[in-house]
Design a protein around this motif. Structure first.
Motif, short mmCIF file in Angstrom:
data_model
loop_
_atom_site.label_atom_id
_atom_site.label_comp_id
_atom_site.label_asym_id
_atom_site.label_seq_id
_atom_site.Cartn_x
_atom_site.Cartn_y
_atom_site.Cartn_z
N GLY A 1 0.79 -1.22 0.00
CA GLY A 1 0.00 0.00 0.00
C GLY A 1 0.82 1.27 0.00
O GLY A 1 0.28 2.36 -0.21
N ARG A 2 2.12 1.15 0.26
CA ARG A 2 2.99 2.34 0.28
C ARG A 2 4.06 2.29 -0.82
O ARG A 2 4.41 3.32 -1.38
CB ARG A 2 3.70 2.46 1.63
CG ARG A 2 2.75 2.60 2.81
CD ARG A 2 3.53 2.89 4.11
NE ARG A 2 4.44 1.82 4.46
CZ ARG A 2 5.76 1.97 4.64
NH1 ARG A 2 6.31 3.17 4.45
NH2 ARG A 2 6.52 0.96 4.98
N PHE A 3 4.55 1.10 -1.11
CA PHE A 3 5.61 0.94 -2.11
C PHE A 3 5.03 0.29 -3.37
O PHE A 3 4.13 -0.56 -3.29
CB PHE A 3 6.72 0.04 -1.59
CG PHE A 3 7.56 0.64 -0.49
CD1 PHE A 3 7.20 1.81 0.16
CD2 PHE A 3 8.73 0.01 -0.10
CE1 PHE A 3 7.98 2.34 1.17
CE2 PHE A 3 9.54 0.53 0.91
CZ PHE A 3 9.14 1.70 1.55
N THR A 4 5.57 0.66 -4.52
CA THR A 4 5.17 0.06 -5.79
C THR A 4 6.41 -0.30 -6.59
O THR A 4 7.27 0.56 -6.84
CB THR A 4 4.31 1.01 -6.61
OG1 THR A 4 3.15 1.37 -5.87
CG2 THR A 4 3.88 0.34 -7.92
N ILE A 5 6.51 -1.56 -6.98
CA ILE A 5 7.61 -2.01 -7.82
C ILE A 5 7.11 -2.07 -9.26
O ILE A 5 5.96 -2.47 -9.52
CB ILE A 5 8.15 -3.38 -7.36
CG1 ILE A 5 9.44 -3.73 -8.12
CG2 ILE A 5 7.10 -4.48 -7.49
CD1 ILE A 5 10.17 -4.95 -7.56
N SER A 6 7.96 -1.66 -10.19
CA SER A 6 7.62 -1.74 -11.61
C SER A 6 8.90 -1.96 -12.39
O SER A 6 10.00 -1.84 -11.85
CB SER A 6 6.93 -0.45 -12.07
OG SER A 6 7.78 0.67 -11.89
N ARG A 7 8.76 -2.30 -13.68
CA ARG A 7 9.95 -2.53 -14.49
C ARG A 7 9.69 -2.12 -15.92
O ARG A 7 8.56 -2.10 -16.39
CB ARG A 7 10.40 -3.99 -14.40
CG ARG A 7 9.42 -4.98 -14.96
CD ARG A 7 9.84 -6.42 -14.64
NE ARG A 7 10.96 -6.87 -15.47
CZ ARG A 7 11.57 -8.05 -15.30
NH1 ARG A 7 11.19 -8.86 -14.32
NH2 ARG A 7 12.56 -8.41 -16.10
N ASP A 8 10.79 -1.80 -16.59
CA ASP A 8 10.77 -1.50 -18.02
C ASP A 8 11.68 -2.52 -18.67
O ASP A 8 12.91 -2.38 -18.60
CB ASP A 8 11.25 -0.07 -18.25
CG ASP A 8 11.16 0.36 -19.71
OD1 ASP A 8 11.20 -0.53 -20.60
OD2 ASP A 8 11.09 1.55 -19.97
N ASN A 9 11.10 -3.53 -19.28
CA ASN A 9 11.92 -4.61 -19.86
C ASN A 9 12.81 -4.12 -20.99
O ASN A 9 13.91 -4.63 -21.19
CB ASN A 9 11.03 -5.74 -20.35
CG ASN A 9 10.37 -6.49 -19.20
OD1 ASN A 9 10.91 -6.56 -18.10
ND2 ASN A 9 9.20 -7.06 -19.44
#
Length: 120
Positions: free
Chosen positions: A65-73
């Motif tokens: 709810g506080r952190f968000t992980i994402s990626r750009d392959n």
């Protein structure tokens, strides 16, 4: 050879935000899972969040709810957006990547870590 470089750490006040970035470079065929881990002062390294190549995510309960992980392959880069930071988030944050080189050798590499300090 595969290398991993992290950036984005720093000193913030409680309630503020930070964004960490981690880029993998070198002779890469494919990157599978990527993740962020942290090591608070005097404690063991712990999972923060992971993300698969397809975008499935997993979070530690303490950051949901506080952190968000994402990626750009396309850029071989993973991000960690950290909002509503708390003093207990203070730690050295490490990036990890699993994959295979162009020689089809698997790799499991870690960054050197970036310090995140949250003051109260």
């Amino acid at each position: 050879q595969v290398q991993l470089v992290e950036s984005g750490g720093g000193l913030v006040q409680a309630g503020e935000s930070l964004r960490l970035s981690c880029t993998v470079s070198g002779s890469i065929f494919r990157i599978n899972d990527m993740g962020w881990y942290r090591q608070p002062p005097g404690k063991q390294r712990e999972l923060v969040a992971t993300i698969t190549r397809g975008g499935s995510t997993n979070y530690a309960d303490s950051v949901k709810g506080r952190f968000t992980i994402s990626r750009d392959n396309a850029k071989n880069t993973v991000y960690l957006q950290m909002n509503s930071l708390k003093p207990e988030d203070t730690a050295v944050y490490f990036c990890n990547a699993l994959g295979a080189t162009m020689a089809l050798r698997s790799f499991d590499i870690w960054g050197q870590g970036t310090q995140v300090t949250v003051s109260s």
